[in-house]
Design a protein around this motif. Sequence first.
Motif, PDB file in Angstrom:
ATOM      1  N   SER A  61       0.822  -1.217   0.000  1.00  0.00           N
ATOM      2  CA  SER A  61       0.000   0.000   0.000  1.00  0.00           C
ATOM      3  C   SER A  61       0.842   1.246   0.000  1.00  0.00           C
ATOM      4  O   SER A  61       1.794   1.363   0.784  1.00  0.00           O
ATOM      5  CB  SER A  61      -0.885   0.069   1.251  1.00  0.00           C
ATOM      6  OG  SER A  61      -1.176  -1.186   1.734  1.00  0.00           O
ATOM      7  N   ASN A 115      -4.161   0.466  -2.237  1.00  0.00           N
ATOM      8  CA  ASN A 115      -3.703  -0.896  -2.016  1.00  0.00           C
ATOM      9  C   ASN A 115      -3.647  -1.720  -3.274  1.00  0.00           C
ATOM     10  O   ASN A 115      -4.453  -1.558  -4.192  1.00  0.00           O
ATOM     11  CB  ASN A 115      -4.669  -1.617  -1.056  1.00  0.00           C
ATOM     12  CG  ASN A 115      -4.830  -0.874   0.233  1.00  0.00           C
ATOM     13  OD1 ASN A 115      -3.920  -0.795   1.031  1.00  0.00           O
ATOM     14  ND2 ASN A 115      -6.003  -0.304   0.432  1.00  0.00           N
ATOM     15  N   VAL A 116      -2.656  -2.632  -3.245  1.00  0.00           N
ATOM     16  CA  VAL A 116      -2.603  -3.686  -4.237  1.00  0.00           C
ATOM     17  C   VAL A 116      -2.395  -4.982  -3.460  1.00  0.00           C
ATOM     18  O   VAL A 116      -1.444  -5.088  -2.690  1.00  0.00           O
ATOM     19  CB  VAL A 116      -1.411  -3.493  -5.209  1.00  0.00           C
ATOM     20  CG1 VAL A 116      -1.471  -4.548  -6.281  1.00  0.00           C
ATOM     21  CG2 VAL A 116      -1.432  -2.124  -5.827  1.00  0.00           C
ATOM     22  N   THR A 130      -6.831  -4.850  -7.056  1.00  0.00           N
ATOM     23  CA  THR A 130      -6.464  -3.454  -6.927  1.00  0.00           C
ATOM     24  C   THR A 130      -7.641  -2.682  -6.333  1.00  0.00           C
ATOM     25  O   THR A 130      -8.798  -2.984  -6.617  1.00  0.00           O
ATOM     26  CB  THR A 130      -6.020  -2.901  -8.307  1.00  0.00           C
ATOM     27  OG1 THR A 130      -5.462  -1.621  -8.132  1.00  0.00           O
ATOM     28  CG2 THR A 130      -7.177  -2.853  -9.279  1.00  0.00           C
ATOM     29  N   TYR A 131      -7.302  -1.702  -5.465  1.00  0.00           N
ATOM     30  CA  TYR A 131      -8.335  -1.026  -4.683  1.00  0.00           C
ATOM     31  C   TYR A 131      -8.261   0.476  -4.826  1.00  0.00           C
ATOM     32  O   TYR A 131      -7.206   1.037  -5.126  1.00  0.00           O
ATOM     33  CB  TYR A 131      -8.124  -1.333  -3.185  1.00  0.00           C
ATOM     34  CG  TYR A 131      -8.309  -2.776  -2.821  1.00  0.00           C
ATOM     35  CD1 TYR A 131      -7.318  -3.712  -3.091  1.00  0.00           C
ATOM     36  CD2 TYR A 131      -9.472  -3.201  -2.205  1.00  0.00           C
ATOM     37  CE1 TYR A 131      -7.489  -5.044  -2.764  1.00  0.00           C
ATOM     38  CE2 TYR A 131      -9.646  -4.534  -1.860  1.00  0.00           C
ATOM     39  CZ  TYR A 131      -8.661  -5.445  -2.152  1.00  0.00           C
ATOM     40  OH  TYR A 131      -8.836  -6.754  -1.810  1.00  0.00           O
ATOM     41  N   TYR A 137     -12.998  -2.755  -5.424  1.00  0.00           N
ATOM     42  CA  TYR A 137     -11.859  -3.556  -5.879  1.00  0.00           C
ATOM     43  C   TYR A 137     -12.213  -4.416  -7.066  1.00  0.00           C
ATOM     44  O   TYR A 137     -13.386  -4.627  -7.377  1.00  0.00           O
ATOM     45  CB  TYR A 137     -11.293  -4.401  -4.730  1.00  0.00           C
ATOM     46  CG  TYR A 137     -12.041  -5.693  -4.408  1.00  0.00           C
ATOM     47  CD1 TYR A 137     -13.274  -5.674  -3.784  1.00  0.00           C
ATOM     48  CD2 TYR A 137     -11.458  -6.928  -4.683  1.00  0.00           C
ATOM     49  CE1 TYR A 137     -13.920  -6.848  -3.456  1.00  0.00           C
ATOM     50  CE2 TYR A 137     -12.099  -8.112  -4.355  1.00  0.00           C
ATOM     51  CZ  TYR A 137     -13.333  -8.068  -3.731  1.00  0.00           C
ATOM     52  OH  TYR A 137     -13.978  -9.237  -3.395  1.00  0.00           O
ATOM     53  N   SER A 143      -1.295  -4.441 -11.773  1.00  0.00           N
ATOM     54  CA  SER A 143      -1.759  -3.124 -11.327  1.00  0.00           C
ATOM     55  C   SER A 143      -0.617  -2.325 -10.739  1.00  0.00           C
ATOM     56  O   SER A 143       0.373  -2.883 -10.266  1.00  0.00           O
ATOM     57  CB  SER A 143      -2.855  -3.308 -10.282  1.00  0.00           C
ATOM     58  OG  SER A 143      -3.282  -2.062  -9.816  1.00  0.00           O
ATOM     59  N   GLN A 145      -0.185   1.261  -8.111  1.00  0.00           N
ATOM     60  CA  GLN A 145      -0.851   2.295  -7.319  1.00  0.00           C
ATOM     61  C   GLN A 145       0.206   3.210  -6.744  1.00  0.00           C
ATOM     62  O   GLN A 145       1.341   2.792  -6.525  1.00  0.00           O
ATOM     63  CB  GLN A 145      -1.626   1.660  -6.145  1.00  0.00           C
ATOM     64  CG  GLN A 145      -2.824   0.850  -6.526  1.00  0.00           C
ATOM     65  CD  GLN A 145      -4.055   1.706  -6.764  1.00  0.00           C
ATOM     66  OE1 GLN A 145      -4.010   2.925  -6.650  1.00  0.00           O
ATOM     67  NE2 GLN A 145      -5.155   1.062  -7.100  1.00  0.00           N
ATOM     68  N   SER A 149       2.176   5.597 -10.294  1.00  0.00           N
ATOM     69  CA  SER A 149       1.264   4.707 -11.033  1.00  0.00           C
ATOM     70  C   SER A 149       0.910   5.265 -12.397  1.00  0.00           C
ATOM     71  O   SER A 149       0.767   4.503 -13.365  1.00  0.00           O
ATOM     72  CB  SER A 149      -0.009   4.455 -10.229  1.00  0.00           C
ATOM     73  OG  SER A 149      -0.733   5.655 -10.066  1.00  0.00           O
TER      74      SER A 149
END
Lengths: 267, 271
Positions: A61, A115-116, A130-131, A137, A143, A145, A149
């Motif tokens: 994160s 977060n990932v 991924t969030y 999500y 992904s 983040q 990113s």
Amino acid sequence: MTKQHANWSPYDNNGGTCVAIAGSDYCVIAADTRMSTGYSILSRDYSKIHNCKADKAVLSSSGFQADVKALQKVLKSRHLVYQHQHNKQMSCPAMAQLLSNTLYFKRFFPYYAFNVLGGLDEEGKGCVFTYDAVGSYEKVGYSAQGSGSTLIMPFLDNQLKSPSPLLLPAQDAITPLSEPEAVDLVKTVFASATERDIYTGDKLEIMILKADGIRTEVMELRKTLSECWQHTLSIVLIRISTLGSLCYLELCLKFSCVVNRFSFSYL
Amino acid sequence: MFRNQYDTDVTTWSPTGRLFQVEYAMEAVKQGSAAIGLRSSSHVVLACVNKAQSELSSHQKKIFKVDDHIGVAIAGLTADGRVLSRYMRSESINHSFTYESPLPVGRLVVHLADKAQVCTQRSWKRPYGVGLLVGGLDESGAHLYYNCPSGNYFEYQAFAIGSRSQAAKTYLERRFESFADSSREDLIKDAILAVRETLQGETLKSSLCTVSVLGVGEPFHFLDQEAIQKMIDTFEKVPEEEEGEAEVAAPAEQGGGADGLGDQDVAPMEM
């Protein structure tokens, strides 16, 4: 009277970038180790990756690290409760749902965490979730983040996304790359992001999850010219005395790679 | 004679200064099947007898993991025991969350005891009908505590609770002085032997007992049936040879053991 706005914010952005790539039997999760605030660096060696100790699930994160730390602690406690109730560890998809619920629980004072979640699903295939900050999500094949990113995602799309969903069914839940290729891609991608994003840099921490265990790699990211010289000189002095001129040559090549922005793996 | 007048309510004292409801709750502990705990300076072993309601059912779970460094064995009303185990787990998790360190065992038993005491002083509650043997490891070493329904708790080197526990306690009283320096294997062996004492004639099989261990560098876990059976085999063979039985059966428990010890009557349930 115009409304006075708060001159204090409960949030801060500590920067950094997180990336994850899912493979057919592995998952690669990576994050840089720089923690910053504003234009200052707080730490060059801060890990953003948290091993949930669930059945192969690793959370990475970026964002506000105090919130990230709190989130990791909450997940750890909830996971313990799950283990007591079900007599087994949480699977990665279960952890993904738990994380989403935990984030939404604070919908009106969110965790400032991007977060990932990476891991292996119940069949042993890699999965990446991924969030956003409030828990929305999606299961994806790859992904990124965080602050880098926007630099990294277009490149991953170029390398990993299937060409057109019209011609072929979209296969980008799992990348066809092998594990060493995926790790190499991650290193390249971070080397590039480090060039242009000031919040990304210092070291790169990579965790590779496979059915038989988790492996960690740490790689140095681009340093400034003067740091490079200091680094080179100290090693040259030691190397020459031990192994001779061949090593010196290798070292000069490495240094030139750094200066010329090649990925380390091209050596 | 006066017991019947003063035992309806937990909040009624008897003329002799006793709370009969609490004492009745402690009787409930004696009705449950045996649970045994022993500790050395570095390990704690909890063992219990597996009692099944009928041949068709599985046996009741009597030993619970509270955390990597704490386990609990119960005797009495197992439903109350499950509820208290859940409470202990939640206390342990909350402590870890707040202090980033494992909950000291002594603190946990005090919380438990205080919770039990509340039920002895409310007219709308009843005491918990379960005795708990809490074994754990913290900075000050390995500990074994016994928590009563009355709200009292005591620390022990070794203890047994439940039905026919007096036989186990007698065995432990003979041996407890050596426990502090015992090795892990000796401690487990002593626990299994203590369980055998409570069986009073029944042959000791690994399916009849559950054993759990925790210690320095060893998080709480159950021993699997094979490991227990191997331990039993190391000492069950001896009485077989002494009895002079000809059958050196591969499953050692089906042979001299039963005939040797089964001559005595099964002892009546311990008061």
